[in-house]
Write an enzyme that holds these catalytic residues in place. Structure first.
Site, mmCIF file in Angstrom:
data_model
loop_
_atom_site.group_PDB
_atom_site.id
_atom_site.type_symbol
_atom_site.label_atom_id
_atom_site.label_comp_id
_atom_site.label_asym_id
_atom_site.label_seq_id
_atom_site.Cartn_x
_atom_site.Cartn_y
_atom_site.Cartn_z
ATOM 1 N N VAL A 1 3.838 6.619 -1.886
ATOM 2 C CA VAL A 1 4.982 7.583 -1.959
ATOM 3 C C VAL A 1 6.324 6.743 -1.631
ATOM 4 O O VAL A 1 6.311 6.242 -0.783
ATOM 5 C CB VAL A 1 4.720 8.756 -1.076
ATOM 6 C CG1 VAL A 1 5.966 9.863 -1.233
ATOM 7 C CG2 VAL A 1 3.497 9.577 -1.338
ATOM 8 N N GLY B 1 0.945 -1.347 -0.036
ATOM 9 C CA GLY B 1 0.210 0.004 0.033
ATOM 10 C C GLY B 1 0.720 1.308 0.026
ATOM 11 O O GLY B 1 0.307 2.406 0.242
ATOM 12 N N GLN B 2 2.187 1.200 -0.088
ATOM 13 C CA GLN B 2 2.862 2.207 -0.367
ATOM 14 C C GLN B 2 2.662 3.209 -1.365
ATOM 15 O O GLN B 2 2.984 2.482 -2.554
ATOM 16 C CB GLN B 2 4.391 1.964 0.130
ATOM 17 C CG GLN B 2 5.488 3.133 0.068
ATOM 18 C CD GLN B 2 6.731 3.033 0.445
ATOM 19 O OE1 GLN B 2 7.246 1.684 0.442
ATOM 20 N NE2 GLN B 2 7.570 3.846 0.293
ATOM 21 N N HIS C 1 8.228 6.389 4.959
ATOM 22 C CA HIS C 1 7.539 7.418 5.963
ATOM 23 C C HIS C 1 6.655 6.579 6.815
ATOM 24 O O HIS C 1 6.027 5.537 6.511
ATOM 25 C CB HIS C 1 6.575 8.266 4.941
ATOM 26 C CG HIS C 1 5.704 7.737 4.254
ATOM 27 N ND1 HIS C 1 6.178 7.287 2.988
ATOM 28 C CD2 HIS C 1 4.267 7.243 4.348
ATOM 29 C CE1 HIS C 1 4.948 6.623 2.263
ATOM 30 N NE2 HIS C 1 3.990 6.680 3.206
HETATM 31 P P1 5GP Z 1 1.308 5.797 1.668
HETATM 32 O O1 5GP Z 1 0.146 5.221 1.038
HETATM 33 O O2 5GP Z 1 2.515 5.977 0.859
HETATM 34 O O3 5GP Z 1 1.830 4.826 2.927
HETATM 35 O O4 5GP Z 1 1.076 7.202 2.453
HETATM 36 C C1 5GP Z 1 1.232 8.463 1.588
HETATM 37 C C2 5GP Z 1 0.517 9.475 2.439
HETATM 38 O O5 5GP Z 1 1.177 10.629 2.165
HETATM 39 C C3 5GP Z 1 -0.892 9.361 2.442
HETATM 40 O O6 5GP Z 1 -1.571 9.266 3.509
HETATM 41 C C4 5GP Z 1 -1.420 10.739 1.750
HETATM 42 O O7 5GP Z 1 -2.506 11.335 2.182
HETATM 43 C C5 5GP Z 1 -0.038 11.366 2.025
HETATM 44 N N1 5GP Z 1 0.303 12.701 1.212
HETATM 45 C C6 5GP Z 1 0.606 12.421 -0.274
HETATM 46 N N2 5GP Z 1 0.830 13.501 -0.815
HETATM 47 C C7 5GP Z 1 1.185 14.453 0.300
HETATM 48 C C8 5GP Z 1 1.394 15.789 -0.003
HETATM 49 O O8 5GP Z 1 1.581 16.528 -0.915
HETATM 50 N N3 5GP Z 1 1.622 16.479 1.298
HETATM 51 C C9 5GP Z 1 1.338 15.800 2.650
HETATM 52 N N4 5GP Z 1 1.369 16.264 3.540
HETATM 53 N N5 5GP Z 1 0.810 14.368 2.655
HETATM 54 C C10 5GP Z 1 0.643 13.676 1.408
#
Ligand code: 5GP
Length: 139
Positions: free
Chosen positions: A94, A91-92, A98
């Site tokens: 980005v 589910g990553q 993080h």
């Molecule tokens: P992942 O699904 O990769 O674990 O989580 C990525 C997280 O990054 C998501 O919860 C999403 O809301 C957050 N996110 C994506 N783009 C941005 C952004 O431009 N700014 C911020 N503050 N959060 C973001």
């Protein structure tokens, strides 16, 4: 092409930064699952947890350790779910490591980490022993 989080680190796009030191930064998630949903990242771009050098991993944990009680306190949360989606299939979205700090509240309707499972395997003792031995031998 740098990740959206590197662009935040570089100040190229805005974010609600709540903590910053030499190697890590934390900011509010743009699409919060709860008030106070915070992301903690290494400033340098690493895609997966194991790409992060040990010293930076220590710094990352220090920042998580510092922020969890602060976030809980500020939004008056009962608990937090603290987790990494480590890889696309998990589910990553980005590709820049993080940690999610998601405040949790009694009766918030959310689930535990166990809720991520799709089909749960039915492993017998021999299979569990073999998996444990393989992990132990390589750890
Ligand atoms: P992942 O699904 O990769 O674990 O989580 C990525 C997280 O990054 C998501 O919860 C999403 O809301 C957050 N996110 C994506 N783009 C941005 C952004 O431009 N700014 C911020 N503050 N959060 C973001």
């Amino acid at each position: 092409m740098s990740t959206i989080f590197t662009q935040i680190v570089e100040g190229e796009i805005p974010a609600r930064i709540v903590y910053e030191d030499e190697t890590t930064v934390a900011f509010l998630d743009a699409n919060p699952l709860a008030p106070g949903h915070t992301l903690v990242i290494p400033k340098d771009e690493y895609e997966r947890l194991n790409d992060v050098p040990a010293d930076v991993a220590t710094d990352l944990y220090d920042t998580i350790h510092r922020l969890v009680p602060v976030v809980e306190d500020v939004v008056d949360a009962d608990a937090t779910t603290v987790a990494f989606n480590n890889g696309e299939e998990a589910g990553q979205e980005v590709p820049h490591v993080h940690c999610h700090i998601v405040p949790r509240f009694e009766g918030d309707g959310g689930g535990p980490i166990h809720a991520i499972a799709g089909e749960v395997p039915d492993l017998d003792d021999d299979e569990l022993d073999a998996i444990a031995a393989d992990i132990e031998s390589e750890a």
